[in-house]
Enzyme design. Structure first.
Site, PDB file in Angstrom:
ATOM      1  CB  CYS A  19      -0.854  -0.007   1.263  1.00  0.00           C
ATOM      2  SG  CYS A  19       0.190  -0.037   2.736  1.00  0.00           S
ATOM      3  CG  HIS A  48       4.428  -6.439  11.184  1.00  0.00           C
ATOM      4  ND1 HIS A  48       3.258  -6.180  11.840  1.00  0.00           N
ATOM      5  CD2 HIS A  48       5.423  -6.062  12.024  1.00  0.00           C
ATOM      6  CE1 HIS A  48       3.534  -5.666  13.043  1.00  0.00           C
ATOM      7  NE2 HIS A  48       4.832  -5.581  13.163  1.00  0.00           N
ATOM      8  CG  HIS A  84       3.495  -1.035  12.485  1.00  0.00           C
ATOM      9  ND1 HIS A  84       4.842  -1.333  12.371  1.00  0.00           N
ATOM     10  CD2 HIS A  84       2.847  -1.924  11.708  1.00  0.00           C
ATOM     11  CE1 HIS A  84       4.988  -2.372  11.572  1.00  0.00           C
ATOM     12  NE2 HIS A  84       3.799  -2.746  11.153  1.00  0.00           N
ATOM     13  CG  HIS A 134      -0.816  -4.604  15.558  1.00  0.00           C
ATOM     14  ND1 HIS A 134      -0.456  -3.374  15.049  1.00  0.00           N
ATOM     15  CD2 HIS A 134      -0.638  -5.500  14.556  1.00  0.00           C
ATOM     16  CE1 HIS A 134      -0.087  -3.529  13.783  1.00  0.00           C
ATOM     17  NE2 HIS A 134      -0.199  -4.812  13.460  1.00  0.00           N
ATOM     18  CD  GLU A 136      -2.877   0.878  13.113  1.00  0.00           C
ATOM     19  OE1 GLU A 136      -2.533   0.127  12.181  1.00  0.00           O
ATOM     20  OE2 GLU A 136      -3.990   1.424  13.163  1.00  0.00           O
ATOM     21  CB  CYS A 205      -6.240   2.289   5.704  1.00  0.00           C
ATOM     22  SG  CYS A 205      -5.465   0.765   5.194  1.00  0.00           S
ATOM     23  CB  SER A 233       1.311  -9.060   8.210  1.00  0.00           C
ATOM     24  OG  SER A 233       0.391  -8.371   7.411  1.00  0.00           O
TER      25      SER A 233
HETATM   26  S1  SF4 Z   1      -2.713   2.231   7.425  1.00  0.00           S
HETATM   27 FE1  SF4 Z   1      -3.251   1.196   5.523  1.00  0.00          FE
HETATM   28  S2  SF4 Z   1      -2.196   2.398   3.946  1.00  0.00           S
HETATM   29 FE2  SF4 Z   1      -1.216   2.853   5.911  1.00  0.00          FE
HETATM   30  S3  SF4 Z   1       0.476   1.392   6.119  1.00  0.00           S
HETATM   31 FE3  SF4 Z   1      -1.269   0.519   7.182  1.00  0.00          FE
HETATM   32  S4  SF4 Z   1      -2.214  -0.795   5.622  1.00  0.00           S
HETATM   33 FE4  SF4 Z   1      -0.894   0.656   4.544  1.00  0.00          FE
END
Ligand code: SF4
Length: 334
Positions: A19, A48, A84, A134, A136, A205, A233
Site C-alpha cells: 500500500c 511486518h 505502524h 499490535h 499500531e 484504511c 501482519s
Molecule cells: S494504514 Fe493502511 S495504507 Fe497505511 S500502512 Fe497501514 S495498511 Fe498501509
C-alpha cells in the site's frame, strides 16, 4: 515423452500487496541510507515482512526495539520509526537523547491518532477497537494519557465495557482490521451507547478495505487461496479469514514459495492469490513461478479497485533520487 502439466487458473487479485504507507516507509529507509550512509537504525520492523527487513539489513539498516540500543558512537545516525506509528513517548525519548529521527508512521495511522486526540479534546473517553499488543494499537493508545483509552477487541468486550459516562464516548479503530468483524463490534457498542461518537473519517484504511473486498469477490469456488504475508501482519491474516468465509475450500498464509505445502494441496484447478499490504510483489512472482513449474497456469486478473494513493516522503529526503533499481529488491526488475 514430455509429461503434460495439469491446468490451473490463478485468480490474481488487483489491488494486492504494498500500500502507499508501506511503500513510503520502505522508501524512507532506502533514501536515508543513500543520503546519510549506513547504519540507519529502524525502531521495530519497518513493516511486518521478514523479506523486506532482511533486504534493508543487507543495505545497512539496523533493526532495534528500543532507542537505548543505539550505541553512543552512532548517536548521529538517523533512526526511523516504523509505519505502524509510535506512542508520543518515543519521539520525546529521541529528543531527550539528541537523536535525529525520521517518522515513517503511515499518514492514515497519524489520522487515527488525530481522531483519538479530537475525541479526548471534546471530553470523550476513547474506545479503540483493535488487537492487544499490535504496535499500531500501542502507538495509538500512547497518544493519550493512561486511562484515556479502553481497548475493545471483541463483541464480548463491547458487551461488558462499563464507562464512567455513557454519553461521552468516541471510538476509533486499528487501520488493518476485518471490515465485517469491526462493523459487528461497532453495532454492539452503538446498541448499548446510542450517543457513541464515530471518528470524523473511517479508521480502517483504503488498502485494507480494497484487499479484503478483492479476496471476497474471488474466493468462491477456489480450491485453495494463498495470501502472501507474514504471521505478524494483521492485514494479511485478515485476508486469510476473509477467503475462508467467502468460500475458498482452503486458505493459507505463506511468506515464501518454499512454504507452499504441495503435499496438502493435492489436485486443484483454481487458485486464489493475493498479498497483504506489507508483502512485496517479488514474492508474488516467486509463487506464480513455483506454480508454473507444476501446472499449466492461466492468470485471471481480478481487478476490483484502482488505487492512486501515493504518500510522499518527508521534505528532508526529497533531494535524494529514488530509482527503480533502489526498490528492485521488493518490486522486482523494472
Ligand atoms: S494504514 Fe493502511 S495504507 Fe497505511 S500502512 Fe497501514 S495498511 Fe498501509
Amino acid at each position: 515423452m514430455i509429461e503434460k502439466k495439469p491446468p490451473l487458473t490463478i485468480r490474481l487479485c488487483q489491488p494486492r500487496g504494498f500500500c502507499a504507507g508501506v511503500d513510503r516507509a520502505i522508501q524512507i529507509v532506502v533514501l536515508a541510507l543513500k543520503k546519510y550512509g549506513a547504519p540507519v537504525y529502524v525502531r521495530h520492523e519497518i513493516v511486518h515482512n521478514r523479506y523486506v527487513v532482511e533486504g534493508l539489513q543487507s543495505l545497512g539498516a539496523v533493526f532495534i526495539e528500543e532507542l537505548s540500543e543505539i550505541p553512543p558512537e552512532h548517536r548521529q545516525s538517523p533512526v526511523v520509526f516504523s509505519a505502524h506509528g509510535v506512542p508520543k513517548s518515543v519521539p520525546a525519548d529521541a529528543e531527550a537523547r539528541n537523536l535525529f529521527y525520521l517518522d515513517a508512521t503511515c499518514p492514515l495511522v497519524s489520522k487515527v491518532h488525530k481522531q483519538a486526540m479530537r475525541h479526548q479534546r471534546l471530553g470523550r473517553h476513547v474506545l479503540l477497537i483493535g488487537h492487544a499488543g499490535h504496535p499500531e494499537v500501542i502507538g495509538t493508545m500512547g497518544q493519550l494519557p493512561e486511562g484515556a483509552v479502553t481497548l475493545i477487541e471483541t463483541e464480548a468486550d463491547a458487551a461488558t465495557f462499563v464507562p464512567a459516562d455513557p454519553a461521552a464516548l468516541g471510538f476509533v479503530t486499528q487501520t488493518t482490521l476485518s471490515v465485517e468483524d469491526t462493523a459487528g463490534i461497532i453495532r454492539a457498542l452503538q446498541e448499548r451507547f446510542p450517543q457513541l461518537h464515530a471518528p470524523a473519517a473511517e479508521s480502517i484504511c483504503y488498502a485494507t478495505t480494497n484487499r479484503q473486498e478483492a479476496v471476497k469477490e474471488t474466493a468462491a469456488g477456489a480450491n485453495l487461496y494463498l495470501i502472501v504475508g507474514a504471521p505478524n501482519s494483521s492485514n494479511s491474516r485478515r485476508l486469510v479469514e476473509v477467503a475462508e468465509r467467502a468460500g475458498a475450500a482452503m486458505s493459507l498464509l505463506v511468506q515464501r514459495a518454499s512454504e507452499i505445502p504441495w503435499d496438502e494441496i493435492g489436485e486443484i484447478s483454481t487458485l486464489g492469490l493475493s498479498a497483504g499490504a506489507s508483502a512485496p510483489e517479488i514474492i508474488v512472482d516467486e509463487i506464480i513461478d513455483a506454480f508454473r513449474q507444476r501446472f499449466d497456469v492461466t492468470i485471471d486478473l481480478a481487478i476490483t479497485a484502482t488505487e492512486t494513493e501515493d504518500f510522499p516522503v518527508m521534505r528532508v529526503l526529497r533531494d535524494v533520487e529514488l530509482t527503480a533499481a533502489d526498490m528492485a529488491f521488493v518490486n522486482g526488475a523494472a
